[in-house]
Design a protein around this motif. Structure first.
Motif, PDB file in Angstrom:
ATOM      1  N   HIS A  45      49.680  58.499  45.205  1.00 22.89           N
ATOM      2  CA  HIS A  45      49.825  58.837  46.620  1.00 22.89           C
ATOM      3  C   HIS A  45      50.648  57.785  47.334  1.00 22.89           C
ATOM      4  CE1 HIS A  45      46.327  56.137  46.735  1.00 22.89           C
ATOM      5  NE2 HIS A  45      46.490  56.007  48.038  1.00 22.89           N
ATOM      6  N   HIS A  68      50.305  55.600  49.894  1.00 27.42           N
ATOM      7  CA  HIS A  68      49.934  54.302  50.473  1.00 27.42           C
ATOM      8  C   HIS A  68      50.648  53.176  49.733  1.00 27.42           C
ATOM      9  CE1 HIS A  68      46.060  55.964  52.431  1.00 27.42           C
ATOM     10  NE2 HIS A  68      46.949  55.706  53.362  1.00 27.42           N
ATOM     11  N   HIS A 128      49.835  51.656  46.372  1.00 24.66           N
ATOM     12  CA  HIS A 128      49.959  52.515  45.180  1.00 24.66           C
ATOM     13  C   HIS A 128      51.409  52.917  44.944  1.00 24.66           C
ATOM     14  CE1 HIS A 128      45.561  53.249  44.564  1.00 24.66           C
ATOM     15  NE2 HIS A 128      45.557  52.843  45.819  1.00 24.66           N
ATOM     16  N   HIS A 165      42.505  62.658  49.414  1.00 24.88           N
ATOM     17  CA  HIS A 165      42.528  61.353  50.108  1.00 24.88           C
ATOM     18  C   HIS A 165      43.494  61.384  51.294  1.00 24.88           C
ATOM     19  CE1 HIS A 165      42.728  57.000  50.554  1.00 24.88           C
ATOM     20  NE2 HIS A 165      43.983  56.952  50.158  1.00 24.88           N
ATOM     21  N   ASP A 210      42.994  56.946  44.740  1.00 26.64           N
ATOM     22  CA  ASP A 210      42.027  56.974  45.846  1.00 26.64           C
ATOM     23  C   ASP A 210      41.623  58.428  46.065  1.00 26.64           C
ATOM     24  OD1 ASP A 210      42.425  54.263  46.135  1.00 26.64           O
ATOM     25  OD2 ASP A 210      43.718  54.446  47.905  1.00 26.64           O
ATOM     26  N   ASP A 261      45.148  51.023  53.150  1.00 25.59           N
ATOM     27  CA  ASP A 261      44.307  51.945  53.920  1.00 25.59           C
ATOM     28  C   ASP A 261      42.886  51.402  54.025  1.00 25.59           C
ATOM     29  OD1 ASP A 261      43.700  52.259  51.302  1.00 25.59           O
ATOM     30  OD2 ASP A 261      43.499  54.440  51.393  1.00 25.59           O
TER      31      ASP A 261
END
Ligand SMILES: [Zn+2]
Length: 336
Positions: free
Chosen positions: A31, A33, A36, A89, A110, A330
């Motif tokens: 994802h 963020h 990551h 997420h 996540d 996050d």
């Protein structure tokens, strides 16, 4: 079993890494963020939403090639079958399922299981080895229902019509979720955005997530923001920027707001416990329901979940993955 995934999340037959902190030739990204997804990989395989998020944040040339893989489609590379499954997420967030010689490995990235209109709903994926996050992996973390937290915010807005309410939210995921929860809670008025929120909110809307009437807060004179809700990055709510708001009520939306001391220390008047990660109950439920007999625990409070898994008769161990320089972005962040 002989896992074909190494402890630094390299898929051994094909040499691709999952969410690697360093630039790699081949990366699968769960994802968008920043702890990551980073710029500088050769080939990036991810969901179309995650690729759009990475391109928005880092630019279209932030990877050598982009390889979109929609949810549920299978991609075979040198005998390994890769597929991506919703993690619930943020928009586009995926769990990675790897199948090789009859063995199934799931890397959750996540995730959360609670319904969220801004993310594709979590899908349970049965597997032999589960690599699970553990951001809130302690029994003390049992998240309240987000609708109740939003109701507290709306009661405060109604009670103080002469004050602005500024809600500190991470720009990717949390901001859009809080806006969507406000709409779900019946709040139809314009919601005002700090400049740092504009691009990603636009992207969510472009990709089919309705967020209602959003306006840049910059365009509005101070008095015009009385009684209004303003969404801003957590870092902005205490700096000079918030002085242009009328007598602001400082709120922050984060899973960490359940730690009362943390809310107090950061001067937050209205802490909203809204998390985009699984809590202790969801983490345990997921481990059980996947049927996995081997559990690798990472990204957070590993020890309690490892111990609990071992008590269930599972082979479990912590996985210490090389850290990102910037730290988590996050709910995982300790630096908020
Ligand atoms: Zn995340």
């Amino acid at each position: 079993m002989s896992p074909f995934l190494s402890r630094d999340l390299e898929i051994s037959p094909i040499g691709a890494f999952i969410d690697p902190p360093q630039p790699r030739d081949r990366a699968i990204i769960t994802h968008g963020h920043a702890d990551h997804a980073r710029a500088g990989h050769g080939a990036v395989l991810a969901t179309p939403d995650t690729i759009a998020i990475m391109q928005t944040r880092y630019g279209a040339d932030a990877a050598g090639t982009w390889d979109p893989l929609p949810f549920g489609e299978r991609r075979e590379v040198d005998g390994v079958t890769i597929s991506l499954h919703p993690a619930g997420h943020i928009l586009g967030s995926a769990q990675v399922l790897l199948e090789y010689r009859g063995q199934r490995i799931v890397v959750t990235g996540d995730y959360k299981r609670l319904a969220d209109r801004t993310a594709q709903p979590f899908e349970l994926v049965p597997c032999d080895l589960l690599v699970t996050e553990a951001t809130f992996g302690l029994p003390v973390f049992q998240h309240p229902h987000p609708a109740d937290e939003i109701a507290r915010l709306l009661r405060s807005v109604a009670a103080y019509p002469q004050r602005a309410h500024v809600v500190g939210c991470y720009a990717l995921g949390k901001a859009q979720r809080v806006i969507s929860l406000l709409r779900e809670g019946g709040y139809d008025a314009p919601i005002y955005l700090h400049g740092a929120m504009l691009r990603l909110c636009d992207l969510y809307v472009e990709r089919g997530i309705p967020l209602g009437d959003l306006r840049p807060s910059l365009d509005v004179p101070k008095a015009g923001l009385a009684g209004q809700i303003v969404i801003a990055p957590p870092s902005a709510i205490k700096d000079r920027w918030s002085r242009r708001l009328p007598d602001p009520v400082l709120a922050v939306a984060s899973g960490w707001m359940s730690v009362k001391q943390r809310a107090r220390q950061s001067g937050v008047e209205l802490p909203l416990v809204i998390s985009d990660h699984a809590d202790w109950n969801e983490l345990r439920q997921t481990i059980t329901e996947t049927g996995a007999n081997t559990i690798w625990v990472t990204h957070g409070r590993e020890d309690a979940l490892v111990y609990w898994s071992q008590q269930q008769g599972l082979a479990a161990e912590p996985l210490n993955i090389e850290a990102y320089e910037d730290g988590p972005e996050d709910d995982g962040g300790d630096g908020e």
